[in-house]
Design an enzyme around this catalytic site. Sequence first.
Site: not given
Length: 686
Positions: A90, A103, A329, A543
Amino acid sequence: MPVLDQDPSKDSGGSDGLPKLPLPALKDTLDMYLRCMKHLLTEEHFNKTKITVEQFGAPGGVGELLQSKLEERRENKANWVYEYWLNDMYLNNRLSLPVNSSPVMVFPQQNFRAPIDSLRFAAHLISGVLEYKTLLDARALPVDYARGQLAGTPLCMEQYYRLFTSYRLPGPERDTLVAQESSVMPEPEHIIVACKNQFFVLDVVINFRRLNERDLLTQLEKIAKMAESEEEQLPPIGLLTSDGRTEWAESRSVLMRESTNRDSLDMIERCLCLVCLDEATGPELSDTTRALLMLHGGGVAKNGGNRWYDKPMQFVIGADGCCGVVCEHSPFEGIVLVQCTEYLLKYMIGSPSKLVRAASVSDLHAPRRLRWKCTPEIHKLLASSADKLQRQVKNLDMNVHKFDDYGKEFIKKQKMSPDAYIQVALQLAYYRCHGRPVSTYESASIRRFQEGRVDNIRSATPEALAFAKAMTDGKPSDAEKMEMLQGAITAQTKYTIQAITGTAIDNHLLGLREIAQELKMEKPEMFKDEAYVICNQFILSTSQVPTTVEMFCCYGPVVPNGYGACYNPQSDHIIFCVSSFRESPQSCSAEFVKCLVQGLLDMRDLCNKFNSSSSTGQKQGQTLETNMQSDKNWQIKVPQRPTDLSKNQQTLPQVVMKTPGQTTMEAQTQTPSQGETQALKNGSKS
């Protein structure tokens, strides 16, 4: 909710008692790396890679040195890979957060019949947030326990406590995950309400007392009225947060020159969360449209500026009933987002809206509009950010598809793991679309360990490729195809167990690479090899994000020519959210979904043929107990990787409840984009 055993112990916040993340043996990781890459490379390339890897792992070589340094690091850290992983996944990533990283959860479509209905919904939701925050502050959240493999193992709860207390601060080269520390005399808690691209401070605690729902509604009505004032309209500063991270860091530095802007930034960065009151966007609100609107707000012409992407939780409430959550996230995985979101929606169903007059805080001051001093330089930066966001809006190709021919119950009847089965179906779909296998990411929770986040399940196994070829070429018999399907599911299961028990390869390879850099060594040849770049270019980012409430998770691809594939398995259907980029001639979401649907139908037919011809009820190979999925990845999303009534009636969320115990436990909405993958992406996108 996901299948979680919970113990309402107060000692739920720490990692006390949890083991440290293991450090795999160097030889095991290198052997598995070669096995994972062999069928993704040409024979010539693989032979070169094999020599490079063997040299790296040779006795007395650089690999052993780096392994010994990682062993020392493991002794001295609660989690030897956490910082490396957080930066790589990240904070080092320079791409913009919307689409590329954040997301979203898409709520059921709400039916707001009047403007006040959406504000009632917002007030009710905020009340739920404050209830949940009370649990967090008291460290009273029940401890999660693993199900399936290693059932009963307690899980690290630290991620939950970052939901409303963290902030991603942009940096020129690396962002910082800021965790707010509570003080003896904390300032009144507040949330930020975004409305018509303006930002307002809504104090939720006044004189040490929490606002009730009627007071919250009163304040939201004031905000909606204040936002209507055209003479008070300020530029849509939130657009700057949608830019690339380096660009946003530079823009923030420009904003910080003015004390007015510093105050506004401080209020946003310290808030509990954002509530974004969006304007209606148009007549068509299909699942796909709502997913797109959650991911990027529809751009500057719609609600793209009505966001602040650095905050972990942004609750979006559209006047047209398009609602959901946008998640930054870096502080937590999808399981945490799912648990929190489902708590809120269930709270709204189980706790009727309390809009009766009772114990209101008297003389509520009007919420404060945040002010901005905008120079010509800032206006220029805003225009640039708006243009880039608009390009993202045009580029994203999303397809939300409800596959309703069967769901996970059919798969369980085949004595197969639903998650492993769907992963094999995704491999088959990609092969039929593109005629080759590619590196695939499926995140696996490692919360069994202190400060555990995720590792990667490498679903593109040789066994999955053999099955995809058999189903595409059509030459083998049904019995041979069935044997290959069972082999693919067994391989997927075996790797899953490795991942959730901390012995997969991705985190280990990352640690070896990063410790070499820390030691100021020349980058080892193994990490310069193109095979390592291919290894980390996740063209298929997947996912599993099961929910017990009728909602879904989605996210964007992590490479320019890739797919994001998030799925939500239910008893009799499966929701797939497939994303790609229109600018890539190599990908098309609709084509991928078409191949995926056909593959799922072909797999069902194969299972039915095999079962009907097997009158003796022969054992169908090695299978995985169905609860095993609870250790897989389901993000939220997870995730990653996605209302009602007229004036004097309370607004209830339109939510369909599922029976608990139907879903898996630790999927993560991961949108991985590691090291060289990021470099590839940065080179391909402006």
